[in-house]
Design an enzyme around this catalytic site. Sequence first.
Site, PDB file in Angstrom:
ATOM      1  N   GLU A 227     -10.875   0.810  -2.007  1.00 52.13           N
ATOM      2  CA  GLU A 227     -11.621   0.549  -0.087  1.00 52.13           C
ATOM      3  C   GLU A 227     -11.021   1.413   0.752  1.00 52.13           C
ATOM      4  OE1 GLU A 227      -9.130  -3.871   2.045  1.00 52.13           O
ATOM      5  OE2 GLU A 227      -9.252  -2.680  -0.384  1.00 52.13           O
ATOM      6  N   TRP A 228     -11.629   1.330   1.848  1.00 58.55           N
ATOM      7  CA  TRP A 228     -10.593   2.050   2.227  1.00 58.55           C
ATOM      8  C   TRP A 228      -9.732   1.629   3.520  1.00 58.55           C
ATOM      9  CZ3 TRP A 228      -9.963   6.862   4.126  1.00 58.55           C
ATOM     10  CH2 TRP A 228      -9.527   7.237   4.667  1.00 58.55           C
TER      11      TRP A 228
ATOM     12  N   ASP B 126       5.743   6.176  -9.235  1.00 59.93           N
ATOM     13  CA  ASP B 126       5.258   7.503  -8.994  1.00 59.93           C
ATOM     14  C   ASP B 126       5.431   6.849  -7.387  1.00 59.93           C
ATOM     15  OD1 ASP B 126       5.186   9.528  -8.069  1.00 59.93           O
ATOM     16  OD2 ASP B 126       3.157  10.103  -8.620  1.00 59.93           O
TER      17      ASP B 126
END
Length: 285
Positions: free
Chosen positions: A87-88, A190
């Site tokens: 998904e953007w 991270d």
Amino acid sequence: MKATLQQIIKNVGDDTTLLDVQSVSGGSVSQAYRVQTKENIYFIKYNPNVPEDFFEKERDGLMRLKRSGAISVPTVYAHKESYIAMEWVSGARKKETETLLGRGLAELHQCTRDTFGLDVDNYIGKLPQPNNEEENWLTFYKKHRLGFQMELALKRDVLPKVRREKLERLLDSLHRFLPAHSVPSLLHGDLWGGNWITGDAGIPYFIDPAVFYGEREMELAFTELFGGFSQTFYDAYEEISPLPPEFEERKPLYQLYYLLVHLNLFGETYGPSVDRVLDYYVGSK
């Protein structure tokens, strides 16, 4: 590249007519694209030179974060050995964005279990990250975080004699600085400023995880290493899950893991930072 992107979109099940393709920043590992079709807008990362399970492990990490219910992540539509299509996500930060981010991280860290590590190994950046399960935090951090990166640094010839000897001394005395017993919390793994983004309505999203169950102090220590987080974020976190006073003394030791990762990825640029942490704990001689 257009033909490759069209094939990826076809695998997603969308119309392969590409209305717009833009190269975007996607980190240091893969090529990244914003791809618009008639039906949707996608974020696609492509790299034919990564290990065959690289994007599978990224999807796995995102799904574990999603299942926690603590914070949003992009939907993954498809992945194979050379790509992942998601998904953007795009939106403007709002006043409450970093409050939501801090609360979300605190809630993520409340997802706990009995052992450190994970049932699968994964990656941090493009480096392998072993997640051998351990009941003892000291053992896990010593063997599977600092020790593994030390061995990798020796192979990559970025650990000269003096640095290696100091790191060995630190590993031998690690019990003086870290608790053996702690609560294994689900970590992004991270979490620096580039690995969270803002979506609609100012909602924060996590991306590019390297998940495992570990000591939550390690996660907070890394957020302070390269910046990207406001005091609002930390205040919101501590409202839900205050950090102990001893965190400040342990913080550089947890940052050392990520400095060793960067040393192994990018070379001697990070050597002086590694040396400063080693000198702090074991002395400069």
